[in-house]
Enzyme design. Structure first.
Site, PDB file in Angstrom:
ATOM      1  CE  LYS A  30     -22.297  18.735  -4.061  1.00  0.00           C
ATOM      2  NZ  LYS A  30     -23.281  19.793  -4.300  1.00  0.00           N
ATOM      3  CD  GLN A  44     -26.920  19.560  -4.260  1.00  0.00           C
ATOM      4  OE1 GLN A  44     -25.872  19.675  -3.618  1.00  0.00           O
ATOM      5  NE2 GLN A  44     -26.925  19.408  -5.564  1.00  0.00           N
ATOM      6  CG  ASP A  96     -22.210  25.562  -3.565  1.00  0.00           C
ATOM      7  OD1 ASP A  96     -21.579  24.725  -4.225  1.00  0.00           O
ATOM      8  OD2 ASP A  96     -23.284  25.319  -2.986  1.00  0.00           O
TER       9      ASP A  96
HETATM   10  N1  GUN Z   1     -26.796  21.764  -7.843  1.00  0.00           N
HETATM   11  C1  GUN Z   1     -26.125  21.452  -8.976  1.00  0.00           C
HETATM   12  N2  GUN Z   1     -24.829  21.812  -8.881  1.00  0.00           N
HETATM   13  C2  GUN Z   1     -24.672  22.355  -7.654  1.00  0.00           C
HETATM   14  C3  GUN Z   1     -23.549  22.896  -6.962  1.00  0.00           C
HETATM   15  O1  GUN Z   1     -22.423  22.973  -7.462  1.00  0.00           O
HETATM   16  N3  GUN Z   1     -23.805  23.327  -5.700  1.00  0.00           N
HETATM   17  C4  GUN Z   1     -25.028  23.272  -5.125  1.00  0.00           C
HETATM   18  N4  GUN Z   1     -25.173  23.739  -3.894  1.00  0.00           N
HETATM   19  N5  GUN Z   1     -26.090  22.779  -5.748  1.00  0.00           N
HETATM   20  C5  GUN Z   1     -25.903  22.316  -7.000  1.00  0.00           C
END
Ligand code: GUN
Length: 292
Positions: free
Chosen positions: A52, A96, A119
């Site tokens: 990211k 996350q 998100d």
């Molecule tokens: N963990 C797995 N997929 C995601 C996601 O799309 N966003 C976040 N914040 N954590 C994750």
């Protein structure tokens, strides 16, 4: 042999579009900033978080990075979120997941300001998606809609079956397919006769979390098959929820793993960061109009 839907290529095109928009905003003196928060050092989470940050660097989005030890207190995390919520120069906040077991993920998600929730996990954004109001849409299902559209696969009027009912993928996926006028079924581990239900699909989205579970027995000939899985096979090789070698002989179109849905999630996160800037009213509407 099915058309292979190339998520790497499509996600690259989206990141290039975002990069251009970020540059245009920068010309207006507007910077786009994403705060990325990780708790603990789960290796998979670290890989995702680093990817990211790399995508931010590529698109010109500023990323701020925060890490907490595994045993951090939830209050410490909540107090950082409060600070980021109130900062004018932070547009998006991403915590996350998964969080350590002693933390309550729902409370953490609800602490994030809905206008910075890139998100799309905050209940306000989930509700907005449900009733067709503007808001943030979760990145993985939003990416799947883009994959379908940019591959020339129409959704309106089609039988769509989503296998999986998680809050992150299955449920928002179903709502987005419905928004595109698909006829949507959500199937799951308790669905009776899953092969028959899945076999009705023109568009089949597999988010079962079980390696290579979806064989050609589940797939109508010519269907578009989207694989959300990120699993390991018996040889510890990366694979999806779909048995690619088998299903690619039956399907009309299919996403590979890796290189299908995965890269789209990050590209859509970048797009959501731009959306955040617009939602927060940072873009001067008169100027935007002038530029057409
Ligand atoms: N963990 C797995 N997929 C995601 C996601 O799309 N966003 C976040 N914040 N954590 C994750």
């Amino acid at each position: 042999m099915a058309q292979i839907i190339n998520g790497k290529l499509i996600s690259q095109a989206i990141k290039d579009e975002v990069k251009q928009e970020v540059e245009a905003l920068s010309g207006q003196g507007i910077m786009v900033t994403l705060a990325v928060v990780q708790v603990g050092n789960d290796p998979a989470s670290t890989v995702y978080v680093n990817n990211k940050k790399k995508a931010c660097e590529y698109t010109g989005i500023r990323s701020l990075s925060y890490t907490f030890p595994e045993n951090a207190k939830q209050e410490e995390l909540l107090s950082l979120i409060q600070e980021l919520n109130s900062r004018e120069d932070v547009n998006g906040i991403l915590v996350q997941l998964p969080l350590p077991a002693h933390m309550d993920a729902d409370s953490v998600i609800e602490a994030i300001s809905p206008v910075k929730d890139v998100d799309g996990f905050h209940p306000q954004n989930v509700g907005a998606l449900c009733i067709g109001k503007p808001g943030f849409v979760p990145c993985t299902p939003a990416g799947i809609i883009e994959l379908l559209k940019r591959s020339g696969i129409s959704i309106a009027g089609k039988e769509c079956v989503v296998i999986g009912r998680s809050n992150i993928v299955g449920k928002p996926m179903a709502l987005l397919l419905l928004r595109e006028n698909g006829t949507v079924t959500i199937a799951h581990s308790r669905t009776e006769d899953l092969k028959t239900v899945a076999g009705r699909a023109d568009i089949l989205v597999a988010a079962t979390g079980r390696a290579k579970m979806i064989t050609s027995e589940y797939v109508k000939p010519g269907a578009a098959v989207i694989d959300v899985g990120m699993d390991r096979d018996e040889n510890n090789k990366l694979c999806g929820d779909v048995d690619f070698d088998d299903v690619s002989r039956t399907a009309g179109a299919i996403t590979p793993v890796p290189g299908g849905v995965g890269p789209m999630t990050i590209a859509m996160l970048m797009k959501n960061c731009l959306h955040a800037v617009r939602m927060q009213g940072k873009v001067d509407p008169a100027r935007k109009k002038q530029e057409g």
